[in-house]
Design a protein around this motif. Structure first.
Motif, short mmCIF file in Angstrom:
data_model
loop_
_atom_site.label_atom_id
_atom_site.label_comp_id
_atom_site.label_asym_id
_atom_site.label_seq_id
_atom_site.Cartn_x
_atom_site.Cartn_y
_atom_site.Cartn_z
N THR A 58 -1.89 -15.62 0.44
CA THR A 58 -1.93 -14.47 1.34
C THR A 58 -0.77 -13.50 1.10
O THR A 58 -0.80 -12.37 1.60
CB THR A 58 -1.89 -14.92 2.80
N THR A 60 2.24 -13.67 2.32
CA THR A 60 3.09 -13.50 3.50
C THR A 60 3.47 -14.87 4.06
O THR A 60 2.85 -15.88 3.70
CB THR A 60 2.37 -12.68 4.59
N TRP A 76 -11.19 -12.74 8.44
CA TRP A 76 -10.04 -12.02 8.97
C TRP A 76 -9.05 -13.02 9.56
O TRP A 76 -9.45 -14.03 10.12
CB TRP A 76 -10.45 -11.07 10.09
N THR A 83 0.44 -8.73 12.22
CA THR A 83 -0.20 -8.81 10.90
C THR A 83 -1.68 -9.12 11.00
O THR A 83 -2.09 -10.06 11.68
CB THR A 83 0.49 -9.88 10.05
N LEU A 85 -4.88 -9.59 8.10
CA LEU A 85 -5.32 -9.61 6.71
C LEU A 85 -6.84 -9.80 6.68
O LEU A 85 -7.42 -10.40 7.57
CB LEU A 85 -4.66 -10.74 5.93
N THR A 87 -10.13 -10.66 3.74
CA THR A 87 -10.60 -10.94 2.38
C THR A 87 -12.10 -10.73 2.32
O THR A 87 -12.82 -10.97 3.29
CB THR A 87 -10.28 -12.39 1.95
N TRP A 94 -6.23 -10.92 -0.63
CA TRP A 94 -6.17 -10.54 0.78
C TRP A 94 -5.62 -9.13 0.88
O TRP A 94 -4.64 -8.78 0.21
CB TRP A 94 -5.28 -11.50 1.57
N ARG A 95 -6.23 -8.34 1.73
CA ARG A 95 -5.78 -6.97 1.95
C ARG A 95 -5.07 -6.89 3.29
O ARG A 95 -5.58 -7.35 4.32
CB ARG A 95 -6.97 -6.02 1.94
N ASP A 96 -3.88 -6.33 3.29
CA ASP A 96 -3.12 -6.13 4.53
C ASP A 96 -3.70 -4.92 5.27
O ASP A 96 -3.57 -3.79 4.81
CB ASP A 96 -1.64 -5.91 4.22
N SER A 98 -3.06 -4.39 8.67
CA SER A 98 -2.37 -4.46 9.95
C SER A 98 -2.38 -3.11 10.67
O SER A 98 -2.24 -2.06 10.03
CB SER A 98 -0.92 -4.91 9.75
N GLY A 365 1.98 -18.37 6.54
CA GLY A 365 0.97 -17.65 5.80
C GLY A 365 -0.17 -18.49 5.26
O GLY A 365 -0.94 -18.03 4.42
#
Length: 372
Positions: A58, A60, A76, A83, A85, A87, A94-96, A98, A365
């Motif tokens: 991830t 993080t 999600w 935070t 994330l 996918t 994983w896309r942040d 936030s 994470g």
């Protein structure tokens, strides 16, 4: 031709899921009262089907207590430092996504309708409790609720469908406070508490896994409690307007003990997990089961060995479920009566989807997908 191909893939998935569930719960494929009864060949076959978590990267180290599994590929997670994330490739990346300016928020629950629409809950006293919503995969967020009552503290979210949902918080004026939405989380209102039983002294909810409030079907919803002399499960059959309370068998009598999560595979059959979240305290009765919608609870004959904060039923099975906590993951093959540890990793929450997508999330994470 594309439609025919999609239909064949779906049929194969359903058939495979049903076969997996059948293998897991075949006669003799589980322990009775903790005693192994299956022949060696069947033991080996079942062991080959036992689940194992495959960690994803991830990027993080925040703690994820909020998890919404959409499918095998899409999920999600929501956690500390505001935070979120997402996918869409099974956890390979994983896309942040936030919410901007949310770094001070503790996001403890998230409910997603698909890869673009999700609703997240921030917890805390007063204005720290908020609901945020996205319709574009997290590119933008809208704050749809901010608590203005300093006495209120919200813990969990659940949705019956894409429009109707509830959020539940700790007692205010002696009764648990519940919010309701009828437009997918765009707006919220506090439900009247006339149909809510009085809270016990010291009773509250736990924002540990996003599973202290869960629904099944169009109107049934359950709320878990702890902190009082008795750990209870409250049940509503009318989307939160009226409730009944039942005593569980889980540890109670302390602010750190109670029911932390429930999972229902239909309106009657459920599993409750919890215990004492303090790592230096034992939790000898960390799970219970019900077959009557939560009116009564029976202690698991062989419960998980320690506190568990999350639980979910495995797809296509009437008897297989997973429970997770900081010290491991446990599997039951008999509807929650007996459990055995199948993974030692630390997770706080767990969720499965009809296409055999199971996910878990937790500290540092950690997010993983289940493999068989």
């Amino acid at each position: 031709m594309k439609a025919m191909g999609k239909t064949r893939r779906l049929m194969a998935l359903v058939t495979g899921g049903a076969a997996l569930a059948a293998a897991l719960v075949a006669p003799g494929a589980h322990a009775a009262q903790g005693t192994e009864t299956k022949p060696a060949s069947q033991e080996a076959a079942v062991r080959g089907l036992l689940p194992g978590w495959k960690l994803t990267d991830t990027g993080t180290d925040v703690r994820f207590r909020g998890l919404a599994a959409v499918s095998r590929t899409t999920a999600w997670v929501a956690g500390s430092k505001g935070t979120v994330l997402r996918t869409s490739d099974g956890g390979r990346t994983w896309r942040d996504v936030s919410p901007p300016g949310a770094a001070e928020l503790e996001l403890r629950d998230i409910e997603a309708f698909d890869g673009r629409r999700a609703v997240a809950l921030a917890i805390g006293e007063g204005e720290a409790s908020r609901v945020l919503r996205t319709e574009d995969g997290g590119a933008t967020w809208t704050e749809s609720f901010r608590n203005t009552d300093p006495r209120a503290f919200f813990n969990c979210l659940t949705f019956f469908d894409s429009r109707h949902g509830l959020a539940a918080g700790d007692p205010v004026d002696g009764k648990f406070r519940v919010l309701s939405t009828a437009d997918g989380g765009r707006s919220w209102r506090v439900l009247p508490d006339a149909g809510m039983p009085a809270a016990l002294p010291g009773e509250a909810g736990f924002a540990a896994s996003g599973q202290c409030l869960v629904s099944s079907g169009a109107k049934d919803v359950w709320l878990t409690t702890g902190g009082a002399e008795t750990a209870r499960v409250l049940h509503s059959r009318d989307r939160g307007l009226t409730w009944t309370a039942s005593a569980s068998t889980l540890p109670a009598g302390d602010s750190a003990r109670g029911v932390f999560a429930v999972a229902f595979r239909d309106r009657s059959h459920g599993i409750a997990v919890g215990g004492d979240y303090r790592p230096d305290q034992a939790s000898p009765q960390a799970a219970a089961v019900t077959g009557d919608g939560g009116r009564s609870w029976r202690q698991s004959a062989t419960p998980p060995p320690a506190y568990r904060s999350g639980v979910t039923w495995l797809p296509y099975s009437r008897t297989a479920a997973l429970a997770v906590g900081p010290t491991g993951t446990d599997l039951t093959l008999d509807g929650g009566r007996t459990w055995r540890t199948v993974d030692p990793g630390s997770y706080d929450t767990v969720d499965c989807t009809p296409d055999l997508g199971c996910w878990a999330a937790g500290e540092k994470g950690r997010v993983a997908r289940l493999g068989f």
